[in-house]
Every structure is written in structure tokens, then in C-alpha cells.
Design a protein around this motif. Structure first.
Motif, PDB file in Angstrom:
ATOM      1  N   GLU A  83      18.960  43.200  96.182  1.00 20.05           N
ATOM      2  CA  GLU A  83      17.987  43.330  95.086  1.00 20.05           C
ATOM      3  C   GLU A  83      17.506  41.931  94.698  1.00 20.05           C
ATOM      4  OE1 GLU A  83      17.981  44.747  90.414  1.00 20.05           O
ATOM      5  OE2 GLU A  83      19.699  45.278  91.654  1.00 20.05           O
ATOM      6  N   PRO A  84      16.182  41.743  94.584  1.00 16.92           N
ATOM      7  CA  PRO A  84      15.701  40.406  94.211  1.00 16.92           C
ATOM      8  C   PRO A  84      16.353  39.951  92.908  1.00 16.92           C
ATOM      9  CG  PRO A  84      13.859  41.867  94.744  1.00 16.92           C
ATOM     10  CD  PRO A  84      15.094  42.721  94.703  1.00 16.92           C
ATOM     11  N   GLY A  85      16.495  38.638  92.749  1.00 19.08           N
ATOM     12  CA  GLY A  85      17.102  38.103  91.538  1.00 19.08           C
ATOM     13  C   GLY A  85      16.299  38.438  90.298  1.00 19.08           C
ATOM     14  N   LYS A  86      16.889  38.111  89.164  1.00 15.74           N
ATOM     15  CA  LYS A  86      16.266  38.412  87.867  1.00 15.74           C
ATOM     16  C   LYS A  86      14.956  37.633  87.699  1.00 15.74           C
ATOM     17  CE  LYS A  86      17.757  37.920  83.006  1.00 15.74           C
ATOM     18  NZ  LYS A  86      18.440  36.883  82.200  1.00 15.74           N
ATOM     19  N   GLU A  87      13.935  38.361  87.273  1.00 18.92           N
ATOM     20  CA  GLU A  87      12.649  37.750  86.891  1.00 18.92           C
ATOM     21  C   GLU A  87      12.608  37.772  85.370  1.00 18.92           C
ATOM     22  OE1 GLU A  87       9.087  39.826  88.471  1.00 18.92           O
ATOM     23  OE2 GLU A  87       8.366  39.686  86.401  1.00 18.92           O
ATOM     24  N   GLU A  88      12.351  36.637  84.741  1.00 20.31           N
ATOM     25  CA  GLU A  88      12.424  36.630  83.275  1.00 20.31           C
ATOM     26  C   GLU A  88      11.256  35.886  82.639  1.00 20.31           C
ATOM     27  OE1 GLU A  88      16.377  35.036  82.653  1.00 20.31           O
ATOM     28  OE2 GLU A  88      15.764  33.004  83.101  1.00 20.31           O
ATOM     29  N   THR A  89      10.772  36.465  81.548  1.00 22.98           N
ATOM     30  CA  THR A  89       9.728  35.821  80.751  1.00 22.98           C
ATOM     31  C   THR A  89      10.347  35.385  79.435  1.00 22.98           C
ATOM     32  OG1 THR A  89       7.946  37.115  81.740  1.00 22.98           O
ATOM     33  CG2 THR A  89       7.531  36.182  79.552  1.00 22.98           C
ATOM     34  N   PHE A  90      10.177  34.095  79.118  1.00 21.13           N
ATOM     35  CA  PHE A  90      10.618  33.565  77.821  1.00 21.13           C
ATOM     36  C   PHE A  90       9.405  33.474  76.907  1.00 21.13           C
ATOM     37  CE2 PHE A  90      14.118  30.847  80.005  1.00 21.13           C
ATOM     38  CZ  PHE A  90      15.000  31.908  79.951  1.00 21.13           C
ATOM     39  N   ARG A  91       9.478  34.101  75.758  1.00 20.16           N
ATOM     40  CA  ARG A  91       8.411  33.997  74.760  1.00 20.16           C
ATOM     41  C   ARG A  91       8.994  33.384  73.492  1.00 20.16           C
ATOM     42  NH1 ARG A  91       3.276  36.007  73.778  1.00 20.16           N
ATOM     43  NH2 ARG A  91       2.762  35.976  71.561  1.00 20.16           N
ATOM     44  N   CYS A  92       8.508  32.203  73.142  1.00 21.51           N
ATOM     45  CA  CYS A  92       9.019  31.517  71.952  1.00 21.51           C
ATOM     46  C   CYS A  92       8.513  32.225  70.705  1.00 21.51           C
ATOM     47  CB  CYS A  92       8.564  30.055  71.969  1.00 21.51           C
ATOM     48  SG  CYS A  92       9.202  29.111  70.580  1.00 21.51           S
ATOM     49  N   ARG A  93       9.424  32.504  69.786  1.00 19.52           N
ATOM     50  CA  ARG A  93       9.061  33.180  68.534  1.00 19.52           C
ATOM     51  C   ARG A  93       9.055  32.212  67.355  1.00 19.52           C
ATOM     52  NH1 ARG A  93       7.063  38.397  69.614  1.00 19.52           N
ATOM     53  NH2 ARG A  93       8.488  39.513  70.971  1.00 19.52           N
ATOM     54  N   SER A  94       9.949  31.232  67.380  1.00 14.03           N
ATOM     55  CA  SER A  94       9.964  30.212  66.318  1.00 14.03           C
ATOM     56  C   SER A  94      10.621  28.957  66.868  1.00 14.03           C
ATOM     57  CB  SER A  94      10.707  30.715  65.070  1.00 14.03           C
ATOM     58  OG  SER A  94      12.067  30.933  65.352  1.00 14.03           O
ATOM     59  N   GLY A 130       5.880  26.594  72.132  1.00  8.71           N
ATOM     60  CA  GLY A 130       5.910  26.784  70.683  1.00  8.71           C
ATOM     61  C   GLY A 130       5.740  28.261  70.363  1.00  8.71           C
ATOM     62  N   PRO A 131       5.763  28.637  69.090  1.00  9.00           N
ATOM     63  CA  PRO A 131       5.663  30.052  68.708  1.00  9.00           C
ATOM     64  C   PRO A 131       4.432  30.724  69.322  1.00  9.00           C
ATOM     65  CG  PRO A 131       6.264  28.713  66.815  1.00  9.00           C
ATOM     66  CD  PRO A 131       5.925  27.746  67.916  1.00  9.00           C
ATOM     67  N   GLY A 132       4.655  31.876  69.960  1.00 11.64           N
ATOM     68  CA  GLY A 132       3.560  32.623  70.583  1.00 11.64           C
ATOM     69  C   GLY A 132       3.256  32.179  72.005  1.00 11.64           C
ATOM     70  N   GLU A 133       4.004  31.220  72.525  1.00 14.92           N
ATOM     71  CA  GLU A 133       3.769  30.760  73.901  1.00 14.92           C
ATOM     72  C   GLU A 133       4.896  31.265  74.805  1.00 14.92           C
ATOM     73  OE1 GLU A 133       1.190  26.747  72.975  1.00 14.92           O
ATOM     74  OE2 GLU A 133       3.368  26.546  73.058  1.00 14.92           O
ATOM     75  N   ALA A 152      15.451  27.083  68.007  1.00 16.31           N
ATOM     76  CA  ALA A 152      14.402  27.989  68.508  1.00 16.31           C
ATOM     77  C   ALA A 152      14.933  29.409  68.626  1.00 16.31           C
ATOM     78  CB  ALA A 152      13.896  27.514  69.876  1.00 16.31           C
ATOM     79  N   VAL A 153      14.018  30.344  68.478  1.00 13.32           N
ATOM     80  CA  VAL A 153      14.286  31.750  68.806  1.00 13.32           C
ATOM     81  C   VAL A 153      13.312  32.141  69.905  1.00 13.32           C
ATOM     82  CG1 VAL A 153      14.247  34.137  67.987  1.00 13.32           C
ATOM     83  CG2 VAL A 153      15.175  32.326  66.516  1.00 13.32           C
ATOM     84  N   VAL A 154      13.852  32.719  70.966  1.00 17.74           N
ATOM     85  CA  VAL A 154      13.076  33.028  72.167  1.00 17.74           C
ATOM     86  C   VAL A 154      13.365  34.470  72.578  1.00 17.74           C
ATOM     87  CG1 VAL A 154      12.757  32.436  74.615  1.00 17.74           C
ATOM     88  CG2 VAL A 154      13.217  30.613  72.941  1.00 17.74           C
ATOM     89  N   SER A 155      12.318  35.272  72.767  1.00 14.54           N
ATOM     90  CA  SER A 155      12.508  36.615  73.328  1.00 14.54           C
ATOM     91  C   SER A 155      12.517  36.509  74.841  1.00 14.54           C
ATOM     92  CB  SER A 155      11.361  37.550  72.916  1.00 14.54           C
ATOM     93  OG  SER A 155      11.366  37.764  71.531  1.00 14.54           O
ATOM     94  N   GLU A 156      13.420  37.257  75.456  1.00 13.10           N
ATOM     95  CA  GLU A 156      13.475  37.292  76.918  1.00 13.10           C
ATOM     96  C   GLU A 156      13.213  38.714  77.393  1.00 13.10           C
ATOM     97  OE1 GLU A 156      16.830  35.409  79.262  1.00 13.10           O
ATOM     98  OE2 GLU A 156      17.005  37.465  79.958  1.00 13.10           O
ATOM     99  N   PHE A 157      12.210  38.869  78.253  1.00 13.59           N
ATOM    100  CA  PHE A 157      11.872  40.162  78.855  1.00 13.59           C
ATOM    101  C   PHE A 157      12.151  40.008  80.347  1.00 13.59           C
ATOM    102  CE2 PHE A 157       8.297  39.145  75.778  1.00 13.59           C
ATOM    103  CZ  PHE A 157       8.866  39.775  74.683  1.00 13.59           C
TER     104      PHE A 157
ATOM    105  N   ILE B  23       5.274  38.137  63.705  1.00 10.55           N
ATOM    106  CA  ILE B  23       5.004  37.994  65.144  1.00 10.55           C
ATOM    107  C   ILE B  23       3.744  37.158  65.344  1.00 10.55           C
ATOM    108  CG2 ILE B  23       4.352  39.252  67.246  1.00 10.55           C
ATOM    109  CD1 ILE B  23       6.179  41.545  66.189  1.00 10.55           C
ATOM    110  N   ILE B  24       3.892  36.091  66.104  1.00 15.72           N
ATOM    111  CA  ILE B  24       2.803  35.137  66.292  1.00 15.72           C
ATOM    112  C   ILE B  24       2.133  35.371  67.642  1.00 15.72           C
ATOM    113  CG2 ILE B  24       2.275  32.673  66.555  1.00 15.72           C
ATOM    114  CD1 ILE B  24       4.584  32.168  64.536  1.00 15.72           C
ATOM    115  N   LEU B  25       0.800  35.503  67.619  1.00 16.49           N
ATOM    116  CA  LEU B  25       0.016  35.599  68.851  1.00 16.49           C
ATOM    117  C   LEU B  25      -0.844  34.352  68.989  1.00 16.49           C
ATOM    118  CD1 LEU B  25      -1.435  39.245  68.928  1.00 16.49           C
ATOM    119  CD2 LEU B  25       0.831  38.449  69.609  1.00 16.49           C
ATOM    120  N   THR B  26      -1.189  34.035  70.220  1.00 13.46           N
ATOM    121  CA  THR B  26      -2.167  32.970  70.456  1.00 13.46           C
ATOM    122  C   THR B  26      -3.575  33.541  70.184  1.00 13.46           C
ATOM    123  OG1 THR B  26      -2.476  33.559  72.771  1.00 13.46           O
ATOM    124  CG2 THR B  26      -0.712  31.977  72.268  1.00 13.46           C
TER     125      THR B  26
END
Lengths: 180, 180
Positions: A83-94, A130-133, A152-157, B23-26
Motif C-alpha cells: 500500500e502506498p505510504g501515507k499522503e498528508e495535507t497540513f493546514r495551519c489553523r493558528s 500561516g493560518p489558512g495555508e 501552532a495548531v495544524v489540521s492533518e488530513f 476557521i480562517i480561509l485565504t
């Protein structure tokens, strides 16, 4: 290794960062915030706090909390059993997070490998969030990240998370934290 | 069908709900908030606002905004070309959302199908989600949802999203909104 007292104090501190970002957890979730010291015994330097919302065979979502200048050490997510490795998106929240990935080294980067550990950090292409990026890290790509001076707080999907298979550049690292 | 003016006004209103949830958007993201009227021409009744953060062949993450009592009509995510249908977790961030899935009908539910459309709503097992609460919907399961009186913001963590393949119980529905 961290003590039980340190675990609880760190969970509560991480929860404050989440609250200040407007993110609401249930009491059950607060009590299972994961504190990762990477077996290096200096949580304020190398460490990460995580709450996992969902982790199935197909999808994973987490919030990551980093305290000021706290660093998640360099690692990659390899292919596992075909199975391919984990693909992850980091979205900065603060706050601000400095993310380092493979590619041309950034001159005069805003983050620095922890003192004495520079040899365990080999990628130096800087992404500032930064936030929203956000930024998406493809499977099996070396990366590490460090919070700015405010934390920082970062959401990971991501796809399925199997942290125990992560490959760290520093082979002294133990991904699963031992609580005394 | 919605007008270009209605699209922009609705995007800005949805952005206010997100801002009020922290929630912050660009700016680029605000301009591409999707407004879905489901082709039914009464956005305040049947409608949904979405911002998609990431949608690859493996992972998708969105925020959903519902205005007070706005309803996302009943649908399911089927298998496509041998790939299992979309698996999605809804996590309520603010407000309350009433989610209906397959299973025993809840007596005295807190949400109601929109007036005149009851025949297009066949599942009635109620899940109530307040801030910090979540529920995972497995592939190909019928579901619909309605915000409470204050509206709601809901994070969605899922596998690849191919909304154009969604199967709605009401076959008059067109998932892709036409903007005049």
C-alpha cells in the motif's frame, strides 16, 4: 519517556492551544490527546501533541499542536505491504509552522534543527504556513517541522495513519511514547 | 440555478459562519466557496455551502456550512469503477446538525424533511451532532442532514470526493449548480 503527571499537564496545555483556535474537543478526546516525545526525553525540544479524530483503513484526520519552537523530527511514511505510504495535507489553523521537505535548500531558513541534532535533519526546502495555508506531502517524502515563537495548531488530513511504521532519520527515535 | 449576485452574497454569508467558528480561509478560498442549490431553486431550503481544502485520488477534506434549517437532500455515494464509494466523517464545529442515516426511525426527530418533499426522504435514524461531536458514514449508505436553528459548520474528512456521481433519492436533483 514521560511521567504520568507530565502527560496530563501536556494534554491540558495542548487543549488550551486548541481552545484558543476555536477547536472544541469532547472530554473523552481531551483525555486521549497523544503526547509524543519521540523517546528523546526532551519534550519541549522534540515533541508533538496530537488528537486523532478518525483513522480507518482509508482516511485519517488529526489536529496537531506544537508549542513554541517545538520540533517534529525528520521522517517519512513508507509503502507498507504494497500500500502506498501515507499522503498528508497540513493546514495551519493558528500560529506559524515551518515545514521542511525535499528540494533545494532554502537559504536563511526561519526554523533550525534542534541544537546538537543537525545531522539528523537532511532536508531543508522551507514552506512557511500561516493560518489558512496548507501543503500536501506525498508518500515516502522526508519532512520535518517546527512551530514559530507562538506555537501552532495544524489540521492533518491524510490516508490511513500507521505511525509505528514511520521511518525517522534519527534511528534513536521511538515513535511510541513510554509513560512511566 | 442561482444568479451571480446570489452566489457572491451566499459565499460571503458562509464565510461569516466560518469566521465565527474560528476557521480562517485565504481570499482565494473565499472566492471559490461552492454554493449547491441541488437544482431545486430554493437555496434557503435545500442547499449547502462547501469549501474543499484537498481532494486527491485518496483523500478529501472540506468544511460544510449550513444556514439555519438548510437541508442537504438524501443521497448516497456508490462504488465507482470498482472503487468503494466515499467514506465520510462529519465533525460538527459549531451549531447543531441533525443527520439521518439508515436504521430504525427515530420517533419525534428534531429535523424534518422540507415541506412538500417528504417522499424524497426515506431514512430517519437520527444522529444529533453538537460542537466536537462526529459520525462516520460508510460507503453507499443513504443519508441527509439539516442544520438546527442557528445553522452549523461541519468538517468533512473523507476518501476521494466525486460529487457528480452521488445518487440522490430525488431524481430531479442536479448536484452541479448552474450560475446564471
Amino acid at each position: 519517556m514521560i511521567s504520568a503527571e507530565q502527560l496530563i499537564a501536556t494534554q491540558l496545555r495542548a487543549h488550551e492551544y486548541l481552545q484558543n483556535t476555536g477547536i472544541i474537543l469532547t472530554p473523552e478526546e481531551i483525555a486521549r490527546i497523544e503526547v509524543a516525545d519521540f523517546g528523546l526525553g526532551d519534550l519541549g525540544v522534540h515533541g508533538l501533541q496530537l488528537i486523532t479524530y478518525i483513522n480507518t483503513s482509508r482516511v485519517c484526520a488529526k489536529e496537531l499542536v506544537l508549542f513554541p519552537r517545538q520540533t517534529c523530527p525528520e521522517h517519512r511514511h513508507p509503502e507498507i505491504e504494497g500500500e502506498p505510504g501515507k499522503e498528508e495535507t497540513f493546514r495551519c489553523r493558528s500560529g506559524v509552522v515551518y515545514l521542511y521537505v525535499e528540494g533545494a535548500a532554502t537559504s536563511d531558513p526561519q526554523g533550525r534543527p534542534p541544537a546538537g541534532a543537525a545531522s539528523e535533519y537532511t532536508v531543508a526546502h522551507e514552506i512557511v504556513l500561516g493560518p489558512g495555508e496548507q501543503y500536501t506531502i506525498m508518500p515516502d517524502t522526508k519532512h520535518w517541522f517546527q512551530a514559530g515563537d507562538e506555537g501552532a495548531v495544524v489540521s492533518e488530513f491524510s490516508t490511513r495513519s500507521r505511525d509505528e511504521f514511520d521511518i525517522f532519520t534519527d534511528d534513536c527515535i521511538k515513535r511510541v511514547t513510554v509513560v512511566e
